[in-house]
Design an enzyme around this catalytic site. Sequence first.
Site, PDB file in Angstrom:
ATOM      1  N   CYS A  59       4.103  18.934   7.505  1.00 10.48           N
ATOM      2  CA  CYS A  59       3.108  19.992   7.668  1.00 10.48           C
ATOM      3  C   CYS A  59       2.364  19.823   8.999  1.00 10.48           C
ATOM      4  O   CYS A  59       2.910  20.049  10.066  1.00 10.48           O
ATOM      5  CB  CYS A  59       2.175  20.000   6.461  1.00 10.48           C
ATOM      6  N   SER A  94     -13.962  -9.078 -17.048  1.00 16.49           N
ATOM      7  CA  SER A  94     -14.513  -8.126 -18.019  1.00 16.49           C
ATOM      8  C   SER A  94     -13.571  -7.898 -19.185  1.00 16.49           C
ATOM      9  O   SER A  94     -13.977  -7.378 -20.222  1.00 16.49           O
ATOM     10  CB  SER A  94     -14.771  -6.784 -17.329  1.00 16.49           C
ATOM     11  N   SER A 147      -8.495  -8.635 -15.346  1.00 18.35           N
ATOM     12  CA  SER A 147      -7.579  -9.493 -16.110  1.00 18.35           C
ATOM     13  C   SER A 147      -6.358  -9.870 -15.281  1.00 18.35           C
ATOM     14  O   SER A 147      -5.923 -11.028 -15.270  1.00 18.35           O
ATOM     15  CB  SER A 147      -7.133  -8.781 -17.392  1.00 18.35           C
ATOM     16  N   HIS A 161       5.660  20.342   1.757  1.00 17.05           N
ATOM     17  CA  HIS A 161       5.265  19.016   1.264  1.00 17.05           C
ATOM     18  C   HIS A 161       6.331  18.454   0.320  1.00 17.05           C
ATOM     19  O   HIS A 161       6.341  18.768  -0.870  1.00 17.05           O
ATOM     20  CB  HIS A 161       3.913  19.095   0.553  1.00 17.05           C
ATOM     21  N   VAL A 219      -8.287  -4.057 -17.231  1.00 15.01           N
ATOM     22  CA  VAL A 219      -6.965  -4.272 -16.636  1.00 15.01           C
ATOM     23  C   VAL A 219      -7.067  -5.004 -15.298  1.00 15.01           C
ATOM     24  O   VAL A 219      -6.407  -6.022 -15.073  1.00 15.01           O
ATOM     25  CB  VAL A 219      -6.232  -2.929 -16.432  1.00 15.01           C
ATOM     26  N   GLU A 263       6.497  15.523  -0.869  1.00 13.00           N
ATOM     27  CA  GLU A 263       5.926  14.545  -1.796  1.00 13.00           C
ATOM     28  C   GLU A 263       5.408  15.169  -3.082  1.00 13.00           C
ATOM     29  O   GLU A 263       5.136  14.465  -4.063  1.00 13.00           O
ATOM     30  CB  GLU A 263       4.801  13.758  -1.107  1.00 13.00           C
TER      31      GLU A 263
END
Length: 511
Positions: free
Chosen positions: A83, A224, A230, A170, A227, A172
């Site tokens: 683009c 905490s 951890s 585009h 995700v 993508e």
Amino acid sequence: MENNELVLVLDFGSQYNQLITRRIREFGVYSELHSHKLTAEEIKEMNPKGIILSGGPHSVYDENSFRCDEGIFELGIPVLGICYGMQLMSLHYDGKVERSKNREYGKALIELDGEPVLFKDTPKGQTVWMSHGDKVTAAPPSFNIDATSPSTPIAAISNVEKNLYGVQFHPEVRHTEYGNDLLNRFVFDVCGCTGDWSIENFIDMEVEKIQETVGDRKVLCALSGGVDSSVVAALIHKAIGDQLTCIFVDHGLLRKNEGDDVMKVFAEDFQMNIIKVDAKDRFLFKLEGVSDPELKRKIIGNEFIYVFDDEASKLKDIDFLAQGTLYTDVIESGTDTAQTIKSHHNVGGLPEDMQFTLIEPLNTLFKDEVRELGSQLGVPDRIVWRQPFPGPGLAIRILGEVTEEHLEIVRESDAILREEIAKAGLDRDIWQYFTVLPNIKSVGVMGDARTYAHTIGIRAVTSIDGMTSDWARIPWDVLERISTRLVNDVDNINRVVYDVTSKPPATIEWE
């Protein structure tokens, strides 16, 4: 990233920038998004296999439009302009770009001319996604016109000898029918990538990097149970073992059994050094009588900082602080084109006088890649696939004052909802689901007696990225089971309602 093939994406402000990077990584090729201000010399040092110039919201004729170092085109590295990127390439090589009277936005049908390299083995006519104002009206000398459309006579160009390619649409975006094929051709056929990037070799490289950075010194991590924190803890522990200490602050606002689960997984199973701070009374005291949602957030955030600071100050010889910053955080806060600037502090914004060196081993990964990394490291699925959970916890799923009684209602009802959603096999299909206590009581009848008890709300949404969402169409029989259990198994509930509002106009969380 060292020892990996790199496809570099230069950011000119397109809303689809992250998608380009994601698509390339899906091929097993490492890709990074960087500022359009990178110089040709800096890019040469990075040694990419290919360069992609993203789209952008500007006209190339705007006074403050973004430009790149034109030396990029002379590096001998394959370039794909998308683009706005195609328009910049065209201008550099003496093509002609003109403003359009009307912006073209949406699906368009292009027709190929011959058998262009990037369109190999795709149909002559295909649907693409356009989103542009300016357009190329004369291709640069020595460039071929590879595709046309009724409203965009020059929809794709190429100079095969120089390995320069441009598309006005585009690739993508999923709406572009053969967009993935086009990107695949560029990455493998043009750039010569082999696709050797994976989470497995990321682990090996990052472990080595952490070991070199830390040496025999110590690292602190705020855990905490979410995700990101951890996976950070698991990765760093794999690298340096007992040199890592985690602080887990239980503020009493967690979901059912969450605190115990965190300790079991990380203290027992992973054998990590964890300091658990039981701060429930401290937080509830501060929240007493507070109903305003923003004030609740502020109190919890500030109190967390104080608790963490207290515990950290007791530790000796800590040099590093680990955070679960993701690549999306880096992109949102660190690019020149970002519309919204955010500060990301995984531990809630720590005091400025805490003199640690930051370690952010996930800052090149997207969320789904972090989940895959967690699985590879042995973090249980129940943590890797945890529902998004706000920092203030259940406090903002209670409208009004946070009390022990209110917390118990939300905690128990949320556990039942999660259990039934999992039983129905919907836990990976629904983006987020939880219960909320609107602090409304109503009249009911239970066991032939009148009741006056709380109403519980169910919120469940489908989404791609959380920016927008739609309410989830949970099957009626599943909702019926959930409702029956909530009324029968949770004290002081006699009515269940389901939130059928999308975002916008509503937000996903109620507070």
